[in-house]
Enzyme design. Structure first.
Site, PDB file in Angstrom:
ATOM      1  CB  SER A  60      -0.706  -0.039   1.230  1.00 39.13           C
ATOM      2  OG  SER A  60      -1.392   1.231   1.315  1.00 39.13           O
ATOM      3  CE1 TYR A  88      -4.001  -2.574   5.024  1.00 41.51           C
ATOM      4  CE2 TYR A  88      -3.185  -0.098   4.471  1.00 41.51           C
ATOM      5  CZ  TYR A  88      -3.761  -1.294   4.129  1.00 41.51           C
ATOM      6  OH  TYR A  88      -4.024  -1.536   2.781  1.00 41.51           O
TER       7      TYR A  88
HETATM    8  N1  LIG Z   1      -8.664  -1.107  -1.673  1.00 37.81           N
HETATM    9  C1  LIG Z   1      -7.724  -0.164  -1.538  1.00 37.81           C
HETATM   10  O1  LIG Z   1      -7.976   0.977  -1.254  1.00 37.81           O
HETATM   11  C2  LIG Z   1      -6.389  -0.560  -1.063  1.00 37.81           C
HETATM   12  C3  LIG Z   1      -5.374   0.165  -1.054  1.00 37.81           C
HETATM   13  C4  LIG Z   1      -3.891  -0.329  -1.105  1.00 37.81           C
HETATM   14  C5  LIG Z   1      -3.792  -1.648  -0.626  1.00 37.81           C
HETATM   15  N2  LIG Z   1      -5.019  -2.397  -0.726  1.00 37.81           N
HETATM   16  C6  LIG Z   1      -4.584  -3.748  -0.476  1.00 37.81           C
HETATM   17  O2  LIG Z   1      -4.874  -4.578  -1.346  1.00 37.81           O
HETATM   18  C7  LIG Z   1      -5.346  -6.066  -0.663  1.00 37.81           C
HETATM   19  C8  LIG Z   1      -6.741  -6.357  -1.123  1.00 37.81           C
HETATM   20  O3  LIG Z   1      -7.684  -5.458  -0.666  1.00 37.81           O
HETATM   21  P1  LIG Z   1      -9.054  -4.955  -1.221  1.00 37.81           P
HETATM   22  O4  LIG Z   1      -8.999  -3.738  -1.180  1.00 37.81           O
HETATM   23  O5  LIG Z   1      -9.369  -5.779  -2.519  1.00 37.81           O
HETATM   24  O6  LIG Z   1      -9.989  -5.558  -0.137  1.00 37.81           O
HETATM   25  P2  LIG Z   1     -11.091  -6.646   0.184  1.00 37.81           P
HETATM   26  O7  LIG Z   1     -12.274  -6.687  -0.977  1.00 37.81           O
HETATM   27  O8  LIG Z   1     -11.526  -6.640   1.581  1.00 37.81           O
HETATM   28  O9  LIG Z   1     -10.421  -8.124  -0.100  1.00 37.81           O
HETATM   29  C9  LIG Z   1      -9.598  -8.650   0.857  1.00 37.81           C
HETATM   30  C10 LIG Z   1      -9.544  -9.684   0.972  1.00 37.81           C
HETATM   31  O10 LIG Z   1      -8.521 -10.644   1.727  1.00 37.81           O
HETATM   32  C11 LIG Z   1      -9.204 -11.518   2.298  1.00 37.81           C
HETATM   33  N3  LIG Z   1      -8.359 -11.817   3.598  1.00 37.81           N
HETATM   34  C12 LIG Z   1      -8.378 -10.749   4.655  1.00 37.81           C
HETATM   35  N4  LIG Z   1      -7.756 -11.465   5.799  1.00 37.81           N
HETATM   36  C13 LIG Z   1      -7.467 -12.690   5.421  1.00 37.81           C
HETATM   37  C14 LIG Z   1      -6.605 -13.675   6.226  1.00 37.81           C
HETATM   38  N5  LIG Z   1      -6.277 -13.614   7.303  1.00 37.81           N
HETATM   39  N6  LIG Z   1      -6.490 -14.886   5.195  1.00 37.81           N
HETATM   40  C15 LIG Z   1      -6.854 -15.215   4.279  1.00 37.81           C
HETATM   41  N7  LIG Z   1      -7.696 -14.118   3.605  1.00 37.81           N
HETATM   42  C16 LIG Z   1      -7.757 -12.870   3.985  1.00 37.81           C
HETATM   43  C17 LIG Z   1     -10.617 -11.272   2.574  1.00 37.81           C
HETATM   44  O11 LIG Z   1     -11.264 -12.730   2.869  1.00 37.81           O
HETATM   45  P3  LIG Z   1     -12.847 -12.519   3.102  1.00 37.81           P
HETATM   46  O12 LIG Z   1     -13.311 -11.580   2.097  1.00 37.81           O
HETATM   47  O13 LIG Z   1     -13.325 -13.910   3.161  1.00 37.81           O
HETATM   48  O14 LIG Z   1     -12.749 -11.780   4.502  1.00 37.81           O
HETATM   49  C18 LIG Z   1     -10.660 -10.771   1.253  1.00 37.81           C
HETATM   50  O15 LIG Z   1     -11.186 -11.572   0.209  1.00 37.81           O
HETATM   51  C19 LIG Z   1      -5.186  -5.713   0.728  1.00 37.81           C
HETATM   52  O16 LIG Z   1      -3.894  -6.511   0.983  1.00 37.81           O
HETATM   53  C20 LIG Z   1      -5.312  -4.171   0.956  1.00 37.81           C
HETATM   54  O17 LIG Z   1      -4.555  -4.037   2.144  1.00 37.81           O
HETATM   55  C21 LIG Z   1      -6.133  -1.811  -0.882  1.00 37.81           C
END
Ligand SMILES: NC(=O)c1ccc[n+]([C@@H]2O[C@H](COP(=O)([O-])OP(=O)(O)OC[C@H]3O[C@@H](n4cnc5c(N)ncnc54)[C@H](OP(=O)(O)O)[C@@H]3O)[C@@H](O)[C@H]2O)c1
Length: 252
Positions: free
Chosen positions: A139, A152
């Site tokens: 991130s 985070y």
């Molecule tokens: N969206 C943003 O603005 C943003 C920005 C920077 C970085 N990121 C990073 O991008 C990545 C994906 O996030 P996203 O935005 O797509 O969010 P998201 O839709 O909430 O997806 C996160 C996924 O990770 C899974 N997960 C969480 N904890 C876990 C664990 N302990 N073991 C296995 N699976 C786990 C969740 O599973 P469940 O749904 O089953 O709980 C979900 O499928 C993350 O690492 C996040 O920090 C996101």
């Protein structure tokens, strides 16, 4: 079809960025292990593709037995593993002063220990073909913190260093490791960051979008395309790289 004949494991493949990465890999010929906490979400992704191209595995990446099982399923189903995408993570708000030890530990487990455990489990297979690739989804907050996101930001900074350590140690084994640092992307991760239901969240994200020099937040597919580049042979000489995919927010 850059990934024809290859097998990938994507954590957090049931929603948001992880789902977009898995879909893009599948579209480009890969077979994919969809790994995450909620089986229904993984199966919903799998249902859109031929059954021999995907395997849905429920588990938490920070639990060694569950991470190992995801790798084992890749071998059972596809006989190989070429690409690991450590995408799973969860956002936790809170200042240093108000973060409980429990919340701190949870954030490190979800955003840093999980990628470490899954990488460790996958490395023996990634080394086998001497063309393995790890891509970690960090991130921009791992590069520069914002207030009230201490655990985070620290975990994502650790993930960036895990990427570099893996890259350095595994280069001679034929395994590359790189990271992407997204800015704000439109996914369910923000669902609890604003009050007022879906409309409140939409307004919150629109306001965040204006802080990005390009004037909007990102789409999951825009992160996925960078991840696929780093996972592909097009980046064969790239390792230890940390690439911002962020509409310019990190230079604002
Ligand atoms: N969206 C943003 O603005 C943003 C920005 C920077 C970085 N990121 C990073 O991008 C990545 C994906 O996030 P996203 O935005 O797509 O969010 P998201 O839709 O909430 O997806 C996160 C996924 O990770 C899974 N997960 C969480 N904890 C876990 C664990 N302990 N073991 C296995 N699976 C786990 C969740 O599973 P469940 O749904 O089953 O709980 C979900 O499928 C993350 O690492 C996040 O920090 C996101």
């Amino acid at each position: 079809m850059r990934f024809a004949g290859k097998a990938a494991l994507v954590s957090g493949a049931g929603s948001g960025i992880g789902r977009a990465i898995a879909e893009a890999l599948l579209e480009e010929g890969a077979r994919v292990v969809l790994f995450g906490r909620t089986l229904e979400k993984l199966e919903a992704v799998a249902s859109r593709h031929p059954p021999d191209r995907t395997v849905a595995v429920q588990g938490r990446h920070e639990v060694p037995e569950e991470a190992a099982r995801a790798v084992e399923r890749a071998l059972e189903a596809f006989g190989r593993l070429d690409v690991l995408v450590n995408n799973a993570g969860s956002f936790l708000g809170g200042t240093v002063g108000e973060t409980s030890l429990e919340a701190w530990s949870e954030s490190l487990a979800a955003n840093l220990t999980g990628p470490f455990v899954l990488t460790r489990a996958a490395l023996p297979q990634l080394r086998r073909e001497r063309r393995g690739a790890v891509v970690n989804v960090a991130s921009t907050l791992g590069l520069k913190p914002i207030a009230r996101a201490a655990a985070y930001s620290v975990a994502k900074a650790g993930l960036i260093m895990l990427t570099r350590a893996t890259a350095l140690e595994e280069a001679r084994n034929g395994v590359r490791a790189n990271a992407v640092c997204p800015g704000v992307v439109d996914t369910p991760i923000h669902a609890r960051r604003a009050s007022g239901g879906p409309e409140g969240v939409a307004a919150f994200l629109e306001a965040l979008g204006k802080q990005h020099p390009v004037g909007r937040i990102g789409k999951p597919e825009e992160v996925a395309s960078a991840v696929l580049f780093l996972a592909s042979e097009a980046s064969a000489w790239t390792t230890g790289a940390v690439i911002t995919i962020d509409g310019g927010i990190s230079i604002a």
